[in-house]
Motif scaffolding. Structure first.
Motif, PDB file in Angstrom:
ATOM      1  N   ALA A  75       9.717 -31.847 -10.234  1.00 26.76           N
ATOM      2  CA  ALA A  75       9.369 -31.000  -9.087  1.00 26.76           C
ATOM      3  C   ALA A  75      10.448 -29.947  -8.843  1.00 26.76           C
ATOM      4  CB  ALA A  75       9.178 -31.866  -7.837  1.00 26.76           C
ATOM      5  N   ILE A  76      11.714 -30.349  -8.906  1.00 24.50           N
ATOM      6  CA  ILE A  76      12.817 -29.401  -8.712  1.00 24.50           C
ATOM      7  C   ILE A  76      12.786 -28.324  -9.790  1.00 24.50           C
ATOM      8  CG2 ILE A  76      15.330 -29.169  -8.866  1.00 24.50           C
ATOM      9  CD1 ILE A  76      15.567 -31.834  -7.424  1.00 24.50           C
ATOM     10  N   THR A  77      12.494 -28.725 -11.021  1.00 22.22           N
ATOM     11  CA  THR A  77      12.436 -27.756 -12.121  1.00 22.22           C
ATOM     12  C   THR A  77      11.397 -26.674 -11.847  1.00 22.22           C
ATOM     13  OG1 THR A  77      13.124 -29.434 -13.728  1.00 22.22           O
ATOM     14  CG2 THR A  77      12.010 -27.474 -14.582  1.00 22.22           C
ATOM     15  N   PHE A  78      10.204 -27.071 -11.431  1.00 21.63           N
ATOM     16  CA  PHE A  78       9.146 -26.086 -11.178  1.00 21.63           C
ATOM     17  C   PHE A  78       9.478 -25.210  -9.972  1.00 21.63           C
ATOM     18  CE2 PHE A  78       6.469 -29.234 -13.565  1.00 21.63           C
ATOM     19  CZ  PHE A  78       6.162 -28.381 -14.620  1.00 21.63           C
ATOM     20  N   VAL A  79      10.066 -25.808  -8.936  1.00 21.94           N
ATOM     21  CA  VAL A  79      10.427 -25.023  -7.757  1.00 21.94           C
ATOM     22  C   VAL A  79      11.520 -24.011  -8.103  1.00 21.94           C
ATOM     23  CG1 VAL A  79      11.484 -25.132  -5.468  1.00 21.94           C
ATOM     24  CG2 VAL A  79       9.700 -26.756  -6.087  1.00 21.94           C
ATOM     25  N   LEU A  80      12.509 -24.437  -8.893  1.00 21.51           N
ATOM     26  CA  LEU A  80      13.579 -23.522  -9.297  1.00 21.51           C
ATOM     27  C   LEU A  80      13.058 -22.400 -10.185  1.00 21.51           C
ATOM     28  CD1 LEU A  80      16.602 -25.885 -10.013  1.00 21.51           C
ATOM     29  CD2 LEU A  80      16.376 -24.210  -8.182  1.00 21.51           C
ATOM     30  N   LEU A  81      12.107 -22.710 -11.054  1.00 20.59           N
ATOM     31  CA  LEU A  81      11.509 -21.653 -11.879  1.00 20.59           C
ATOM     32  C   LEU A  81      10.819 -20.627 -10.998  1.00 20.59           C
ATOM     33  CD1 LEU A  81      10.047 -23.721 -14.864  1.00 20.59           C
ATOM     34  CD2 LEU A  81      11.982 -22.126 -14.920  1.00 20.59           C
ATOM     35  N   GLY A  82      10.149 -21.082  -9.944  1.00 21.04           N
ATOM     36  CA  GLY A  82       9.541 -20.154  -9.001  1.00 21.04           C
ATOM     37  C   GLY A  82      10.578 -19.312  -8.288  1.00 21.04           C
ATOM     38  N   HIS A  83      11.683 -19.930  -7.908  1.00 23.83           N
ATOM     39  CA  HIS A  83      12.776 -19.209  -7.237  1.00 23.83           C
ATOM     40  C   HIS A  83      13.357 -18.128  -8.148  1.00 23.83           C
ATOM     41  CE1 HIS A  83      16.236 -18.596  -4.647  1.00 23.83           C
ATOM     42  NE2 HIS A  83      17.053 -18.887  -5.642  1.00 23.83           N
ATOM     43  N   VAL A  84      13.593 -18.501  -9.403  1.00 22.59           N
ATOM     44  CA  VAL A  84      14.160 -17.546 -10.358  1.00 22.59           C
ATOM     45  C   VAL A  84      13.179 -16.418 -10.644  1.00 22.59           C
ATOM     46  CG1 VAL A  84      14.935 -17.279 -12.745  1.00 22.59           C
ATOM     47  CG2 VAL A  84      15.690 -19.244 -11.407  1.00 22.59           C
ATOM     48  N   SER A  85      11.896 -16.733 -10.760  1.00 23.58           N
ATOM     49  CA  SER A  85      10.906 -15.689 -11.042  1.00 23.58           C
ATOM     50  C   SER A  85      10.834 -14.681  -9.897  1.00 23.58           C
ATOM     51  CB  SER A  85       9.529 -16.302 -11.298  1.00 23.58           C
ATOM     52  OG  SER A  85       9.000 -16.879 -10.116  1.00 23.58           O
ATOM     53  N   LYS A  86      10.944 -15.175  -8.661  1.00 22.65           N
ATOM     54  CA  LYS A  86      10.963 -14.272  -7.510  1.00 22.65           C
ATOM     55  C   LYS A  86      12.195 -13.365  -7.549  1.00 22.65           C
ATOM     56  CE  LYS A  86       7.335 -15.275  -4.939  1.00 22.65           C
ATOM     57  NZ  LYS A  86       6.337 -14.232  -4.555  1.00 22.65           N
TER      58      LYS A  86
END
Length: 230
Positions: free
Chosen positions: A175-186
């Motif tokens: 879950a943290i991995t997917f959330v961080l990927l979203g953060h980085v993409s933003k």
């Protein structure tokens, strides 16, 4: 009192020429906390991937070293935040992140309806999405640390099985991995936001477009400081 060069530097501090006419968004301490936390999180995720994904484990090898890196980077993860509490600017931003206002709910409604104008998405220094992200990470990291310690020190809490700790740890890691990927993409889509985190300064135009309430607050603070000047 603040300087008059469009920044929020204290009086007597002259902004560098490239920062003239810009507004200061993050202090040096805040940027160091963000970078250090990001590096530790990256070490945790990369070492975990090399431990649990078969092809990567075979490619990298050195399992004992990876386990050590993973364990100590995880244990160290809260340290930047705890040390950051010594910074008044960081404590002020924590208070902002912890406060969910009426305009934050308005921001979320505008996102759902895909409205992009500054009037439809009013935000303080942090928008509602950033507050939710910060709150989620702040809750996830202690759980990861707790379950990791249970896996490391067998029998620490006998009534919680190691299998349960591993299950929670692994699910939350994904879950943290997917959330961080979203953060980085933003972040990748917003060069000015990255510049603000890298240098501490952003343009007034960007602040007006994305964080109009914060810009107004800074202007009122500047005006009050100028009126208080003898």
């Amino acid at each position: 009192m603040r300087s008059t060069a469009g920044s929020t530097e204290p009086t007597g501090t002259t902004p560098r020429p490239e920062h003239a006419g810009r507004i200061r968004r993050f202090s040096t301490a805040e940027r160091m906390i963000h970078r250090t936390t990001g590096c530790l999180m990256l070490l945790c995720l990369v070492s975990a991937a090399c431990l649990y994904l078969g092809p990567l484990a075979q490619l990298v090898g050195r399992r004992h070293l990876l386990v050590t890196v993973h364990e100590w980077s995880g244990i160290s993860l809260p340290l930047p935040l705890l040390l950051g509490l010594l910074s008044p600017a960081f404590r002020a931003d924590l208070r902002r992140l912890n406060r969910f206002a009426v305009y934050d709910r308005q921001w979320l409604r505008a996102v759902r309806r895909r409205r992009t104008s500054p009037e439809a998405r009013p935000a303080g220094k942090f928008n509602a999405g950033q507050k939710l992200y910060a709150g989620w990470i702040a809750g996830a990291v202690p759980v990861m640390l707790f379950t990791g310690l249970l896996m490391w020190f067998l029998g620490l809490l006998p009534f919680i099985s190691r299998t349960s700790a591993i299950f929670v740890h692994d699910i939350l890691a994904w879950a943290i991995t997917f959330v961080l990927l979203g953060h980085v993409s933003k972040a990748l889509k917003d060069p000015e936001a990255r510049l603000g985190m890298r240098t501490g300064y952003v343009s007034h135009e960007w602040a007006q477009r994305h964080h109009s309430r914060w810009l107004r607050e800074e202007r009122r603070t500047d005006e009050a400081a100028e009126r208080a000047t003898p």
